[in-house]
Structure formats: structure tokens, C-alpha cells
Design a protein around this motif. Structure first.
Motif, short mmCIF file in Angstrom:
data_model
loop_
_atom_site.label_atom_id
_atom_site.label_comp_id
_atom_site.label_asym_id
_atom_site.label_seq_id
_atom_site.Cartn_x
_atom_site.Cartn_y
_atom_site.Cartn_z
N GLU A 94 1.83 2.46 17.67
CA GLU A 94 1.04 2.46 18.63
C GLU A 94 2.00 2.61 19.91
O GLU A 94 3.16 2.69 19.86
CB GLU A 94 0.64 0.98 19.00
CG GLU A 94 1.46 0.09 18.98
CD GLU A 94 1.00 -1.48 18.95
OE1 GLU A 94 -0.24 -1.64 18.80
OE2 GLU A 94 1.67 -2.62 19.01
N ARG A 115 5.82 1.87 18.68
CA ARG A 115 6.56 1.00 17.76
C ARG A 115 5.49 1.05 16.60
O ARG A 115 4.14 1.27 16.83
CB ARG A 115 6.74 -0.26 18.42
CG ARG A 115 5.29 -0.83 19.01
CD ARG A 115 5.66 -2.13 19.83
NE ARG A 115 4.58 -2.76 20.41
CZ ARG A 115 4.64 -3.84 21.18
NH1 ARG A 115 5.76 -4.10 21.73
NH2 ARG A 115 3.31 -4.50 21.64
N VAL A 116 6.00 0.42 15.68
CA VAL A 116 5.06 0.41 14.57
C VAL A 116 4.01 -0.82 14.47
O VAL A 116 4.59 -1.79 14.89
CB VAL A 116 6.12 -0.26 13.09
CG1 VAL A 116 5.17 -0.21 11.89
CG2 VAL A 116 7.03 1.07 12.85
N ARG A 117 2.81 -0.55 14.19
CA ARG A 117 1.84 -1.52 13.98
C ARG A 117 1.83 -2.14 12.87
O ARG A 117 1.62 -2.04 11.58
CB ARG A 117 0.38 -0.89 14.08
CG ARG A 117 0.16 -0.62 15.26
CD ARG A 117 -1.45 0.06 15.53
NE ARG A 117 -2.49 -1.30 15.14
CZ ARG A 117 -3.30 -1.23 14.20
NH1 ARG A 117 -3.22 -0.22 13.42
NH2 ARG A 117 -4.01 -2.43 14.17
N VAL A 118 2.67 -3.33 13.08
CA VAL A 118 2.93 -4.15 11.73
C VAL A 118 1.68 -4.85 11.11
O VAL A 118 1.76 -5.17 9.74
CB VAL A 118 4.23 -5.21 11.83
CG1 VAL A 118 5.59 -4.55 11.98
CG2 VAL A 118 3.51 -6.17 13.00
N GLU A 119 0.87 -4.77 11.79
CA GLU A 119 -0.55 -5.41 11.36
C GLU A 119 -1.25 -4.54 10.36
O GLU A 119 -2.20 -4.79 9.59
CB GLU A 119 -1.53 -5.73 12.53
CG GLU A 119 -0.92 -6.65 13.80
CD GLU A 119 -0.01 -5.69 14.47
OE1 GLU A 119 0.68 -6.30 15.39
OE2 GLU A 119 -0.07 -4.77 14.66
#
Lengths: 79, 162
Positions: free
Chosen positions: B75, B86-90
């Protein structure tokens, strides 16, 4: 540690040093502290230095402890 | 061992060095960027950084980032003048790709990283939804008739409304 584990547990030293610097420590210092039986320097056949994670179970435990195996929420702080 | 005392990688080990996901998806820009992002989801990524670490051109990195943005693996970081991702860790893709990274290692080295990561993920993310909590409260316990033994005396089964 997680970064190295997810990169096949070995990586060129240049890449590792860069990643360590981003996190505020040096690769050499980290390896010395953890012990060569856990994580060590190694060489490729043509003489390039790499860093290799040796003791995977130890790395697993370390990552579970710090909740870093598969982080599922943004639980770190941006400074 | 080298003269400095360093062990030397075998030819097989070297085959996997610097290959994203052990070479499973080739050595494309997409594979390299995805591996880099998944390996460290704590970072804010600028395109220039990914150009440096992958050695690919700005144009190709930009294309890949647009695609990953569309796919929901990353995102845009808001309140930033320059593009920062950054990575969408969700995202489930992130979890699955993390497991895959460990699986590549496990198959090669007969380690158990993936199973441990799955077990940790289950305990911290899924257990609550998949294992209904049985909170017993003696006030709500009722005796249920119906089970009879050979001498025809009735057993009482106890159930609790949880």
C-alpha cells in the motif's frame, strides 16, 4: 534474522551488511554475539563472502519469541 | 574450508544463492521485488531502494510496484511527498508468501521452519475463530436423560450452555 531466513538462509555479505545497517547494527558484531555455530560467514566457490544461517531451530525459536515469523498486524512503531 | 577458515558452499547450495524463492519463479523483477518485500515487511520502501537492491531499472521497478499495489500486497504510505510503499501484512498473500519462503528452505535443508510458522500463525491469528471457547458455568448445567445402562438405571449426561 527473518530477512535471512526468508532469503533461503544465505545471502551475499554486501546485502546482509546493508540490511543490518538499516536496523542499526553490523553483521560482524551480530554474528560474533550469536556465535558461529548459529550463524556464520562462508564462501562461494569463486571466493565471494556470504552469511549463512546454520541453526534453523534456534532462528525459529528466536523469531517466535519476537513475534516475527509471519507478522500479521503492524505491531512495530515508526520513528 | 578457505585459508581464512570459512566453509565453502557446495555447488548445490550455490545454485540457490540470490535466486528469489530458490528459483521457483525464475529471476524476474517481480520475483526479486516480492521476495525483498516479503522478507522484511517492517520497512518503508522507496522505489530507489528497490532499484539498488535488485539491480533493475527504475522503469521496471515502478511497473512492478504498480502491479503489486493493484494486487493488494503493498500500500502507499500516506502523508508522504515521494512514493513510499509498505507491505500489507494483513494480506493473506503476504502470509502465504512467507510460508512459501520457509517451504523452499525446508525442502532443501530438511528443516521445519514452515510448520513452525504455520503453527505460530494458527495460534496467534486463527485459533480464536476455529476453536470455540468452552466457558463452563455451573449455573447453566442441565441433566439430560436418555442414556440407559444394562440394569436400566439411567445415566445422566451433563451439558453446559457455553
Amino acid at each position: 534474522m527473518g530477512w535471512l531466513k526468508k532469503r533461503g538462509s544465505m545471502r551475499r555479505i554486501k546485502d546482509c551488511e546493508r540490511k543490518c545497517e538499516e536496523n542499526g547494527f553490523t553483521a560482524k558484531e551480530f554474528i560474533k554475539k550469536m556465535g558461529h555455530e548459529k550463524i556464520r560467514f562462508a564462501m562461494t566457490g569463486n571466493g565471494n563472502k556470504i552469511i549463512q544461517l546454520v541453526d534453523k531451530p534456534w532462528a525459529d525459536r528466536w523469531m517466535v519469541y519476537y513475534d516475527a515469523e509471519v507478522p500479521h498486524h503492524r505491531h512495530w512503531t515508526y520513528l | 574450508m578457505t585459508k581464512e577458515g570459512f566453509p565453502v558452499l557446495t555447488a548445490e547450495e550455490e545454485m540457490y544463492l540470490n535466486e528469489p524463492y530458490g528459483g521457483l519463479f525464475g529471476n524476474s523483477v517481480m520475483a526479486k521485488v516480492v521476495e525483498e518485500l516479503v522478507a522484511d515487511p517492517t520497512m518503508d520502501y522507496r522505489p530507489k531502494y528497490l532499484v539498488d537492491v535488485t539491480g533493475n531499472s527504475e522503469g521496471s521497478i515502478s511497473k512492478v510496484l504498480k502491479k503489486l499495489l493493484k494486487l493488494g500486497l503493498i500500500e502507499n504510505k500516506i502523508n508522504s511527498k515521494h512514493p513510499v510503499y509498505r507491505v500489507r501484512v494483513e494480506s493473506k498473500k503476504f502470509a502465504a508468501l512467507s510460508f512459501l519462503a520457509y517451504a523452499m528452505l525446508d525442502d532443501r535443508e530438511v528443516s521445519d521452519c514452515m510448520n513452525l510458522a504455520i503453527s505460530d500463525y494458527y495460534n496467534s491469528v486463527l485459533r480464536e475463530d476455529y476453536e470455540p471457547q468452552a466457558i463452563a458455568n455451573s449455573d447453566n448445567w442441565v441433566a439430560q436423560p436418555g442414556i440407559v445402562c444394562e440394569d436400566e438405571s439411567e445415566y445422566k449426561t451433563i451439558s453446559a450452555s457455553a
